[in-house]
Design a protein around this motif. Structure first.
Motif, mmCIF file in Angstrom:
data_model
loop_
_atom_site.group_PDB
_atom_site.id
_atom_site.type_symbol
_atom_site.label_atom_id
_atom_site.label_comp_id
_atom_site.label_asym_id
_atom_site.label_seq_id
_atom_site.Cartn_x
_atom_site.Cartn_y
_atom_site.Cartn_z
ATOM 1 N N GLY A 282 -45.562 17.572 15.560
ATOM 2 C CA GLY A 282 -46.201 16.856 16.639
ATOM 3 C C GLY A 282 -45.977 17.572 17.769
ATOM 4 N N ARG A 283 -46.173 16.664 18.934
ATOM 5 C CA ARG A 283 -46.268 17.397 20.073
ATOM 6 C C ARG A 283 -44.895 18.146 20.267
ATOM 7 N NH1 ARG A 283 -45.076 15.067 25.308
ATOM 8 N NH2 ARG A 283 -45.800 16.233 27.081
ATOM 9 N N PRO A 284 -44.882 19.227 20.765
ATOM 10 C CA PRO A 284 -43.696 19.882 21.074
ATOM 11 C C PRO A 284 -42.779 19.446 22.233
ATOM 12 C CG PRO A 284 -45.195 21.279 21.904
ATOM 13 C CD PRO A 284 -46.034 20.203 20.969
ATOM 14 N N ARG A 285 -41.629 19.561 22.306
ATOM 15 C CA ARG A 285 -40.531 19.145 23.259
ATOM 16 C C ARG A 285 -40.364 20.437 24.048
ATOM 17 N NH1 ARG A 285 -39.247 15.296 19.472
ATOM 18 N NH2 ARG A 285 -38.646 13.105 20.202
ATOM 19 N N SER A 286 -39.597 20.431 25.096
ATOM 20 C CA SER A 286 -39.362 21.432 25.862
ATOM 21 C C SER A 286 -38.446 22.379 25.410
ATOM 22 C CB SER A 286 -38.381 21.112 27.237
ATOM 23 O OG SER A 286 -37.315 20.457 26.910
ATOM 24 N N HIS A 287 -37.612 22.059 24.239
ATOM 25 C CA HIS A 287 -36.864 22.898 23.405
ATOM 26 C C HIS A 287 -37.375 23.258 22.199
ATOM 27 C CE1 HIS A 287 -35.684 19.330 20.822
ATOM 28 N NE2 HIS A 287 -35.675 18.832 22.378
ATOM 29 N N THR A 288 -38.313 23.016 21.866
ATOM 30 C CA THR A 288 -38.968 22.950 20.328
ATOM 31 C C THR A 288 -39.420 24.683 20.420
ATOM 32 O OG1 THR A 288 -39.924 20.911 20.392
ATOM 33 C CG2 THR A 288 -40.874 22.699 18.814
ATOM 34 N N LEU A 289 -39.614 25.278 21.240
ATOM 35 C CA LEU A 289 -40.019 26.686 21.193
ATOM 36 C C LEU A 289 -38.695 27.558 20.711
ATOM 37 C CD1 LEU A 289 -42.182 29.042 21.695
ATOM 38 C CD2 LEU A 289 -41.312 29.191 24.062
#
Length: 409
Positions: A282-289
């Motif tokens: 889904g839509r990534p969060r700030s830490h997903t990368l």
């Protein structure tokens, strides 16, 4: 004295970094000596030998131990920037500076809103667990580029992509930093930067891509996950050998090609899982990368037919970036990686002779280290999937709708 945003200056953090790095320097300078093989010989013999060839404008065309992308030559040549020091000393100084760059980046990131200094502490604590090997290989320099790329990723995707592309020309694995990149600008910048640098080396220096051919004849390195098959099989009459081959100690003999193929299959399966995650996420969060990069590098490391001790530096660096973010779910997998670092320094260099002869001490150490890596990879993958597929971040329109509902009387 107060730091940015009113936070007290982290004297303890800086002091811990300085003290642990002084100890590491004393080890690589041979003031203190760990049991086992001399880890600094790669710098004083192999790297320095490559330096003498590279400075003539060509790659080591006849040396099968040169198995690195062309930009690796920049790391090998870098001690020439300090002509007042002998080659090994200059290399160690530059390794410490790369370490300091990572520390400074993590410290700066850790005091920003929504961030934490946990990542800086992971870096401070993780590297000493690996012993002097961290300053006797150029991987700490590559990790500095990777950490800078990930920290730039959310706000500056082009910078992130350019650094990832450059890192891939240093040691391939930084291309995995793009696993969680959703903006085309990052991928485009990586392709342009990597392609441009590769073209320059191809045009300017003979043999820039000879390293590709040198990978074909490799066996299974004695520290890899697959090597456990042969460590145990030696106790039941397996007739193969342990030899220094292509720059590392490897198993050669019956069924090695089968185990190596199985390792490649596992790596391909891991990449397939990452692709599925990209399609389902889904839509990534700030830490997903950062979390996705950690999972990708961890999977690549755990399934590789070579798991050299310096590979752990990559995981410590990327794991540290994850824990800069308060919302990251990678705390336990990163802790498991730190445990694997402690096991790594025991299997190399301290008791490497036991690994080579496959006695039960050597096998137990490898089982502990590689088992922790596999468990960390599975757990990290589960957490990434849980946080982005099973429970993805809500889209902005949905968030706005809930806000309206809350405000409506």
């Amino acid at each position: 004295m107060t730091g940015a945003r009113g936070a007290g200056f982290p004297y303890g953090l800086l002091g811990a970094w300085g003290l642990t790095r002084l100890v590491l320097l004393l080890f690589v300078l041979r003031v203190f000596v760990l049991p086992g093989p001399d880890v600094t010989s790669d710098v004083s013999v192999i790297y320095q030998g490559w330096y003498e060839i590279l400075r003539t404008g060509t790659f080591p065309l006849d040396d099968v131990t040169w198995q690195y992308p062309p930009a690796a030559s920049l790391a090998i040549l870098s001690p020439g920037l300090l002509p007042f020091l002998d080659y090994p000393s200059a290399f160690f100084v530059l390794a410490v500076l790369a370490d300091l760059v990572v520390f400074a980046l993590l410290r700066y990131a850790g005091v920003r809103p929504g961030r934490t200094l946990r990542g800086a502490w992971v870096w401070v604590a993780g590297l000493p667990l690996l012993g002097p090997t961290v300053y006797a290989r150029y991987d700490v320099m590559v990790t500095a580029v990777a950490v800078a790329a990930l920290l730039a990723g959310a706000r500056h995707p082009r910078v992130m992509g350019a650094l990832a592309g450059f890192g891939a020309l240093l040691k391939v694995w930084p291309v995995l930093l793009l696993a969680g990149a959703v903006k085309r600008r990052a991928w485009t910048a990586a392709a342009v930067t990597g392609g441009g640098i590769a073209l320059l080396f191809w045009a300017a220096m003979p043999g820039a891509f000879s390293f590709l051919a040198f990978q074909r004849g490799r066996g299974t390195e004695v520290e890899s996950l697959g090597s456990l098959v042969f460590h145990v099989a030696r106790h039941f009459g397996w007739s193969g050998q342990v030899l220094l081959n292509y720059g590392s100690v490897e198993f050669l003999g019956p069924y090695v090609d089968v185990v190596s193929a199985a390792a490649l299959t596992l790596t391909a399966a891991a990449l397939g899982w990452l692709l599925l995650w990209r399609l389902r996420g889904g839509r990534p969060r700030s830490h997903t990368l950062a979390d996705a990069a950690f999972v990708a590098v961890l999977m690549f490391t755990a399934t590789s037919r070579v798991i050299s001790p310096q590979y752990m530096v990559w995981l410590v660096g990327i794991g540290a970036v994850c824990l800069c973010f308060r919302g990251s779910r990678m705390g336990l997998p990163v802790a498991m990686v730190l445990g694997a670092c402690g096991a790594t320094v025991l299997e190399f260099p301290v008791w490497f002779s036991h690994v080579v002869i496959s006695d039960w001490l050597g096998v137990t150490l490898l089982l502990a280290r590689d088992g922790l890596l596999v468990a960390a990879a599975l757990l990290a993958a589960r957490e990434l999937w849980w946080g982005t597929v099973t429970h993805p971040a809500p889209t902005l329109p949905a968030q706005a709708a809930r806000t309206r509902e809350t405000l409506t009387p």
